[in-house]
Motif scaffolding. Structure first.
Motif, mmCIF file in Angstrom:
data_model
loop_
_atom_site.group_PDB
_atom_site.id
_atom_site.type_symbol
_atom_site.label_atom_id
_atom_site.label_comp_id
_atom_site.label_asym_id
_atom_site.label_seq_id
_atom_site.Cartn_x
_atom_site.Cartn_y
_atom_site.Cartn_z
ATOM 1 N N UNK A 31 0.872 -1.029 -0.089
ATOM 2 C CA UNK A 31 0.138 0.054 0.124
ATOM 3 C C UNK A 31 0.856 1.140 -0.190
ATOM 4 N N UNK A 32 1.897 1.225 0.946
ATOM 5 C CA UNK A 32 2.786 2.450 0.989
ATOM 6 C C UNK A 32 3.575 2.571 -0.454
ATOM 7 N N UNK A 33 3.570 1.623 -1.002
ATOM 8 C CA UNK A 33 4.240 1.513 -2.492
ATOM 9 C C UNK A 33 3.440 2.528 -3.459
ATOM 10 N N UNK A 34 2.212 2.012 -3.433
ATOM 11 C CA UNK A 34 1.148 2.654 -4.396
ATOM 12 C C UNK A 34 0.987 4.295 -3.945
ATOM 13 N N UNK A 35 1.109 4.472 -2.793
ATOM 14 C CA UNK A 35 0.961 5.953 -2.117
ATOM 15 C C UNK A 35 2.363 6.777 -2.734
ATOM 16 N N UNK A 36 3.497 6.169 -2.589
ATOM 17 C CA UNK A 36 4.848 6.739 -2.915
ATOM 18 C C UNK A 36 4.736 7.151 -4.422
#
Ligand code: MN3
Length: 204
Positions: A31-36
Motif C-alpha cells: 500500500x505504501x508503494x502505491x502511495x509513494x
C-alpha cells in the motif's frame, strides 16, 4: 501528499484468517508503494494535488495523459486498499450484514449464503490479479471484479466491500489456495463499515 490511513487494529488481530506478516508487508510495503508512486506522479501538479483520491480516479479522462496510467494504477491501489482495511475487523461469531443493507442483500441475492457462494465463485474464477466487489449501481446491488488496481469508482459505481485478489494478499499463508483465503475472509468482514459505506452513497 497522500498518506497511509491508520489501521483500526493491529497486524496480528486478524489472525488466524490473515496472518500478521502478510498484514504488515501488505500495508507497509504494497500500500505504501502505491502511495509513494502516486505522490511522485503528482509532484509539481498543484491542481491535481488539491483533489481527493476519489476525485482523481473518478475522472481519469481529465488526468494529463503522461501520468494517467500511473494515477489509474497507483491511485486505484491507494483507494482500493484504504477501503479494504476499513472493511476488516477482528473475527466475530455469526458475522453477517446488518440493517437496511442486510435486507436489500437478501432481496438481491436470496440469502447471505447464496451471496457468499456467488461472490466466492466470481472471485476464484477471476484470472490473475485484481479485486472482487460488492457495489451499489444506482438503486441496485451488484457483484463485479476489476483487473489490477482498477476501481469501480472509475466507472461510476460505488464500492461497498472489496476483496484483494492479488497473490500478495494471501500467498504466505494460503499459497495457491485462493478459495481458502476467501473462505477465511468472511470471518473478518466489518459489515458495520460496509453498511456505513452504503449509507453514505444513499445520502442517509
Ligand atoms: Mn493488495
Amino acid at each position: 501528499m497522500h498518506q497511509l490511513p491508520t489501521l483500526p487494529y493491529s497486524y496480528k488481530t486478524l489472525e488466524p484468517y490473515i496472518d500478521a506478516q502478510t498484514m504488515e508487508i501488505h500495508y507497509t510495503k504494497h500500500h505504501q508503494g502505491y502511495i509513494d508512486k502516486l505522490n511522485k506522479a503528482l509532484e509539481g501538479r498543484d491542481d491535481l494535488q488539491k483533489k481527493s483520491i476519489e476525485e482523481l480516479i473518478s475522472n481519469l479522462e481529465s488526468i494529463p495523459e503522461d501520468i494517467r496510467t500511473t494515477i489509474r494504477n497507483n491511485g486505484g491501489g491507494h483507494y482500493n486498499h484504504s477501503l479494504f482495511w476499513e472493511t476488516l475487523r477482528p473475527a466475530q461469531e455469526n458475522n453477517q450484514p446488518i440493517g437496511v443493507l442486510a435486507k436489500e442483500m437478501g432481496e438481491t441475492f436470496q440469502s447471505f449464503d447464496i451471496f457468499k457462494e456467488s461472490f466466492a465463485k466470481m472471485a476464484v474464477s477471476h484470472f490473475g490479479s485484481g479485486w472482487a466487489w460488492l457495489v451499489r449501481d444506482g438503486d441496485k446491488l451488484a457483484l463485479m471484479t476489476t483487473a489490477n488496481q482498477d476501481s469501480p469508482v472509475s466507472t461510476g459505481l460505488k464500492p461497498l466491500l472489496g476483496l484483494d485478489l492479488w497473490e500478495h494478499a494471501y500467498y504466505l499463508k494460503y499459497q495457491n489456495k485462493r478459495i481458502d483465503y476467501i473462505g477465511a475472509w468472511w470471518n473478518i468482514v466489518n459489515w458495520e463499515e460496509v453498511q456505513k459505506n452504503d449509507e453514505s452513497y444513499r445520502g442517509a
